[in-house]
Design an enzyme around this catalytic site. Structure first.
Site, PDB file in Angstrom:
ATOM      1  N   GLU A 199     103.888  25.837  -9.408  1.00 28.39           N
ATOM      2  CA  GLU A 199     104.460  25.711  -8.064  1.00 28.39           C
ATOM      3  C   GLU A 199     104.170  24.344  -7.430  1.00 28.39           C
ATOM      4  OE1 GLU A 199     102.932  29.281  -6.261  1.00 28.39           O
ATOM      5  OE2 GLU A 199     104.229  30.525  -7.500  1.00 28.39           O
ATOM      6  N   LYS A 207     103.058  40.464  -7.602  1.00 24.47           N
ATOM      7  CA  LYS A 207     102.641  39.240  -8.298  1.00 24.47           C
ATOM      8  C   LYS A 207     101.131  39.189  -8.522  1.00 24.47           C
ATOM      9  CE  LYS A 207     103.271  34.214  -7.846  1.00 24.47           C
ATOM     10  NZ  LYS A 207     103.971  33.194  -7.044  1.00 24.47           N
ATOM     11  N   ASP A 260     111.753  30.653  -7.332  1.00 25.30           N
ATOM     12  CA  ASP A 260     110.373  30.769  -6.844  1.00 25.30           C
ATOM     13  C   ASP A 260     110.117  32.260  -6.681  1.00 25.30           C
ATOM     14  OD1 ASP A 260     108.056  30.967  -5.373  1.00 25.30           O
ATOM     15  OD2 ASP A 260     108.743  29.760  -3.671  1.00 25.30           O
ATOM     16  N   ASP A 287      99.289  25.293  -0.295  1.00 32.87           N
ATOM     17  CA  ASP A 287     100.342  26.303  -0.282  1.00 32.87           C
ATOM     18  C   ASP A 287      99.793  27.530   0.418  1.00 32.87           C
ATOM     19  OD1 ASP A 287     102.244  28.245  -0.747  1.00 32.87           O
ATOM     20  OD2 ASP A 287     102.591  27.707  -2.844  1.00 32.87           O
TER      21      ASP A 287
END
Ligand code: ADP
Ligand code: MG
Length: 586
Positions: free
Chosen positions: A145, A68, A6, A167
């Protein structure tokens, strides 16, 4: 050994399968989570993870966090005159994860599955693959994800239909609705807020602590970098404590000169301070539900992902909005990595579950003569997939074809979505219809589309990778399908008209070729009829009566055939006669 990774905005981590169960791999510092932070210290030394995070305040210019957010863009970080791409920075994090895992497991790790947010486009996915490759990993697959989280909960083995996933990480809030059917997870809708996460809760508390300190001691400590860093750490620590306790004791000795910061904060106070942040989660959730055309009661399961969903207020809100308990048996900040490890082991055949991960939401194809859309991969095809069709040239001596790649359900390409274009050149000149161009669409398991065109006569080949995102939101997909339904009849009519035009044009062309061969062997009356028909077709084409055109094309086609056969017969007889004559001469 294969692992699942992850690669998060604020934290990254890896997992492996241990006797049939996925397990988190601790890093070299013994922590389960590695901060996604890279720093360059004195002498170019690289610091990755916790060390980099801790020294961030003292070295802000040479510390890189949240890279990211820039994946798949041409953003560059410059440190000491050297430039780094987002994938290079990410690869440093991945390399640490890989090396720490190798040390922990005592085995070499070559392959991995890496997760990305469901809304990541091709560029972002490709950049993630590149980061993996730079770290010396073979990236077996990039998976979403929320899909990974659902796998970790074993939802693919249950009789469920719709899953809502929240999330809430360090800096982002992602909402997705997945549909599950026959082991296939399909992303139905995504949304959220790319600038809402645990960091905002920390900052709110930090501001509060600074204000309280200023009230007592009359100094604004936020001006001081070191003090700021200590406030930040204390705030995050208190926030985490308040996820399990009703009170948190905050103590920062000598925050300012001789003065300590001492404070007791209740969970209630904290929730009051951050209420507006929590409320920011409501709107995107409603939006995603309405995009997917769902009411909360149609959702079978809710899964909480991301460290910040540990906050009781977030869990309470989830319950309020959906009217049911959410899944939270697995640590929310670990669930994605665990799912990635499961997927990695499915891919190497260690786990025998059949899990297909994605389908194409819309058809993909190219534009052909007359602006018509020719589908090559139909919608709802499971990926990875590969599909080809042979096409030919539309004109005589055409030496190049434009391959215009589109997606959509409409019959005409102008109504569909443009994905990219390329040319195949150097086709040997010849009659139209002679060339054979094989166009192949290939979608790999990561959803990356490659289109190639191959001239079967010369083996000349050209291809493109579709770099722009061809993933659409559920909303856009629904609109496309709806439009296709609404316009089905008129689209069909327009397509037929165009096709009649093309047929007419090629029939006229064929008839003219026949007439050119005449050599005085054709019946003058027939030739006349053909010429009249050609003129009539041109007139109706121009006036638009396409039923009439169709009838005349059929008539012309029959007539040309009769005339041509008669001509061939006469010609053959003539040749025989001359041959006979020759024989006689011997
Ligand atoms: P990412 O954004 O990289 O996916 P995570 O899912 O690991 O990151 O989430 C990180 C965030 O979760 C951080 O803001 C962290 O402070 C927060 N967090 C972790 N544990 C807790 C906890 N017990 N209570 C509240 N927040 C937490
Ligand atoms: Mg995450």
């Amino acid at each position: 050994m294969v692992i699942g990774i992850d690669l998060g905005t604020t934290f990254s981590l890896a997992a492996f399968m241990n006797n049939g169960k996925p397990e988190i791999i601790p890093n070299a510092e013994g922590e389960r989570l590695t901060p996604s932070v890279v720093a360059f210290a004195e002498g170019g030394r690289q610091l990755i993870g916790n060390l980099a995070r801790t020294q961030a305040v003292a070295n802000p210019e040479r510390t890189i966090a949240s890279i990211k957010r820039h994946m798949g863009t041409d953003y560059e970080v410059e440190v000491d005159g050297r430039k780094f791409s987002p994938q290079e920075i990410s690869s440093l994090i991945l390399r640490k994860i890989k090396e720490d895992a190798q040390d922990y497991l005592g085995e070499k790790i070559e392959k991995a599955v890496i997760t990305v947010p469901a809304y990541f486009n091709d560029n972002q996915r490709q950049a993630t693959m590149e980061a993996g490759a730079l770290a010396g990993l073979e990236v077996m697959r990039i998976i979403n994800e929320p899909t990974a989280a659902s796998l970790a909960y074993g939802l693919h083995k249950q009789d469920l239909h719709y899953i809502l996933i929240w999330d809430l990480g360090g800096g982002t809030f992602d909402v997705s609705v997945l549909e599950l059917g026959n082991g296939v997870f399909e992303v139905k809708a995504v949304g959220g807020n790319t600038h809402l996460g645990g960091d905002d809760w920390d900052e709110r508390l930090m501001d509060y602590l600074a204000q309280e300190f200023e009230k007592l001691h009359g100094v604004d400590v936020t001006k001081d970098r070191m003090a700021l860093q200590r406030l930040k750490e204390a705030s995050e620590k208190a926030k985490k404590e308040l996820s399990t306790k009703i009170f948190a004791e905050i103590r920062i000795p000598f925050l300012w000169q001789e003065e300590d910061l001492r404070l007791t904060l209740s969970r209630e106070q904290f929730e009051e301070l951050t209420r507006d942040l929590l409320e920011k989660m409501i709107e995107p959730t409603k939006q995603v539900l309405s995009d997917a055309k769902f009411t909360p009661t149609q959702i079978d399961r809710m899964v909480l992902v991301g460290g910040s969903t540990r906050m009781p207020a977030v869990q309470h809100l989830a319950r309020q909005l959906l009217g049911k308990e959410s899944y939270k048996d697995i640590n929310p900040d670990e669930v994605v990595a665990l799912g990635a490890a499961i997927q990695a082991n499915i891919l190497i055949g260690e786990i025998k579950d059949v899990v297909l991960l994605d389908v194409t939401p819309l058809s993909l194809g190219i534009e052909i003569e007359g602006g018509i859309f020719a589908k090559i991969i139909k919608r709802n095809t499971t990926v990875p997939t590969s599909c080809g069709q042979i096409f030919t040239t539309a004109k005589d001596n055409q030496t190049q074809v434009d391959i215009h790649v589109l997606q959509g359900e409409r019959l005409l390409s102008s109504d569909n979505i443009n994905l990219g274009k390329f040319e195949l050149t150097d086709i040997p000149p010849g009659r139209r219809g002679e060339a054979q161009i094989e166009v192949t669409f290939h979608i790999d398991a990561n959803g990356i589309l490659q289109v190639s065109a191959l001239d079967l006569h010369t083996d000349n080949e050209k291809s493109i990778q579709i770099s722009s995102s061809y993933r659409l939101s559920k909303d856009e997909i629904n609109k496309m399908l709806e439009d296709a339904r609404i316009h089905a009849k008129e689209d069909q009519k327009r397509k037929e008209e165009i096709q009649i035009g093309i047929r007419a044009e090629s029939m006229i062309h064929a008839a003219q070729l026949v007439l050119e061969e005449d050599e005085g062997l054709m019946d003058k009356l027939d030739v006349n009829k053909i010429e009249k028909l050609i003129l009539a077709i041109k007139t109706t084409l121009y006036k638009g009566g396409y039923e009439d055109t169709r009838a005349r094309i059929d008539e012309l086609s029959k007539l040309v055939e009769v005339v041509y056969n008669a001509y061939k017969c006469k010609k053959r007889n003539l040749e025989m006669e001359t041959k006979d004559a020759a024989y006689k001469r011997i």
